[in-house]
Design a protein around this motif. Structure first.
Motif, PDB file in Angstrom:
ATOM      1  N   ALA A 151      14.107  46.595 -22.469  1.00  0.00           N
ATOM      2  CA  ALA A 151      14.932  45.457 -22.888  1.00  0.00           C
ATOM      3  C   ALA A 151      14.421  44.170 -22.244  1.00  0.00           C
ATOM      4  CB  ALA A 151      16.396  45.693 -22.523  1.00  0.00           C
ATOM      5  N   HIS A 152      14.110  44.242 -20.959  1.00  0.00           N
ATOM      6  CA  HIS A 152      13.556  43.074 -20.286  1.00  0.00           C
ATOM      7  C   HIS A 152      12.212  42.677 -20.895  1.00  0.00           C
ATOM      8  CE1 HIS A 152      16.557  43.891 -17.175  1.00  0.00           C
ATOM      9  NE2 HIS A 152      16.188  42.800 -16.526  1.00  0.00           N
ATOM     10  N   ILE A 153      11.335  43.647 -21.068  1.00  0.00           N
ATOM     11  CA  ILE A 153       9.978  43.353 -21.534  1.00  0.00           C
ATOM     12  C   ILE A 153       9.986  42.750 -22.931  1.00  0.00           C
ATOM     13  CG2 ILE A 153       7.719  44.355 -22.066  1.00  0.00           C
ATOM     14  CD1 ILE A 153       8.436  44.209 -19.063  1.00  0.00           C
ATOM     15  N   TYR A 154      10.988  43.100 -23.745  1.00  0.00           N
ATOM     16  CA  TYR A 154      11.064  42.490 -25.071  1.00  0.00           C
ATOM     17  C   TYR A 154      11.161  40.964 -24.975  1.00  0.00           C
ATOM     18  CZ  TYR A 154      12.609  40.942 -29.610  1.00  0.00           C
ATOM     19  OH  TYR A 154      12.700  40.250 -30.797  1.00  0.00           O
ATOM     20  N   LEU A 191      20.500  49.294 -22.697  1.00  0.00           N
ATOM     21  CA  LEU A 191      20.021  48.913 -24.020  1.00  0.00           C
ATOM     22  C   LEU A 191      18.537  49.249 -24.172  1.00  0.00           C
ATOM     23  CD1 LEU A 191      20.927  47.505 -26.652  1.00  0.00           C
ATOM     24  CD2 LEU A 191      20.175  45.344 -25.639  1.00  0.00           C
ATOM     25  N   THR A 192      18.171  49.799 -25.326  1.00  0.00           N
ATOM     26  CA  THR A 192      16.772  50.097 -25.611  1.00  0.00           C
ATOM     27  C   THR A 192      16.032  48.828 -26.022  1.00  0.00           C
ATOM     28  OG1 THR A 192      17.264  50.573 -27.931  1.00  0.00           O
ATOM     29  CG2 THR A 192      17.360  52.431 -26.374  1.00  0.00           C
ATOM     30  N   GLY A 193      14.714  48.910 -26.035  1.00  0.00           N
ATOM     31  CA  GLY A 193      13.925  47.786 -26.512  1.00  0.00           C
ATOM     32  C   GLY A 193      14.186  47.502 -27.977  1.00  0.00           C
ATOM     33  N   GLU A 194      14.316  48.564 -28.775  1.00  0.00           N
ATOM     34  CA  GLU A 194      14.604  48.393 -30.201  1.00  0.00           C
ATOM     35  C   GLU A 194      15.981  47.771 -30.408  1.00  0.00           C
ATOM     36  OE1 GLU A 194      11.610  51.505 -29.531  1.00  0.00           O
ATOM     37  OE2 GLU A 194      13.649  51.182 -28.768  1.00  0.00           O
TER      38      GLU A 194
END
Length: 250
Positions: free
Chosen positions: A197-200, A151-154
């Motif tokens: 994804a984690h950093i979001y 999964l992307t951050g967006e």
């Protein structure tokens, strides 16, 4: 009638785990001697067994808490796994079919919108979304560690901002494989390529369910409930979780 579908892998030592799992068995006969007794003192000549297990909190099917992503989330101290509200761990399940996304690639907002449109579902607060990549077919092999999309951050922001508190995936991790992210970072110098994804989760708190499995056993992409209560390991960023799909059938 209620039907339960196990959406978890078995926690064990396997090439699909990045770290070893060891299980030291105290068998039924030896269990007597540590109590200062003999096996013959017990019915059937057997005492009770025990196991000492060495593993990480990210081994097997597990839940990542906000603390795993960073010490703060949304300007507040990030929750450890024992602080996760139980209400976040039980809700309507939504299986999104993204099996067409190539391994190593990102699952984008467009992919998510298309998957939602395909099942005619509008996300609602409390939905538990599980991404169906098909990667669990590789469970038990080393390829499981590297062969899946992430999964992307967006994409993460799209789901969380729609009210989703828990996002699952039937792969080793929610982000793309480590090597794919690291290679992109070294090529571009873009720090945003690393675990987006984690950093979001430092912006808005949410939960990840990694190493989910058996999504093909669900009879439909919606119409089921997900129960995913983690083991409350004090102060930890993750906890082992038995993820179960619950269906009410006539």
């Amino acid at each position: 009638m209620t039907r339960l579908i196990d959406l978890s892998v078995v926690t064990r030592h396997t090439p699909s785990e990045a770290t070893p799992v060891t299980v030291d068995l105290l068998d039924h006969r030896t269990g007597a001697t540590v109590l200062g007794l003999s096996p013959e003192d017990f019915p059937d000549g057997m005492a009770i067994s025990n196991e000492t297990v060495t593993l990480t909190t990210h081994t097997g099917t597990h839940m990542d808490a906000p603390l795993h992503y960073g010490p703060m989330s949304g300007g507040e101290p990030a929750k450890s796994i024992d602080q996760v509200p139980l209400e976040w761990c039980y809700g309507p399940g939504v299986r999104l079919d993204v099996r067409h996304v190539p391994a190593g690639e990102g699952i984008t907002v467009a992919h998510l919108r298309d998957a939602l449109a395909a099942i005619d579902h509008r996300l609602a607060p409390g939905d538990i979304v599980i991404l169906w990549t098909g990667a669990d077919e590789l469970w038990g092999t080393a390829a499981y560690l590297t062969t899946y999309p992430g999964l992307t951050g967006e994409g993460t922001a799209f789901l969380v901002e729609a009210g989703v508190r828990a996002i699952g995936i039937d792969a080793w991790g929610l982000d793309r494989p480590m090597q794919s992210m690291i290679e992109e970072y070294r090529r571009t110098g873009d720090k945003g390529a690393l675990w987006p994804a984690h950093i979001y989760g430092r912006t808005r708190e949410y939960l990840q369910l990694e190493k989910v499995a058996n999504l093909g056993a669900l009879p439909a992409p919606t119409g089921f409930t997900v129960a995913c209560f983690p083991v409350a390991v004090g102060g930890a960023g993750a906890g082992w979780t038995r993820v179960v799909g619950i269906l009410d059938e006539d």
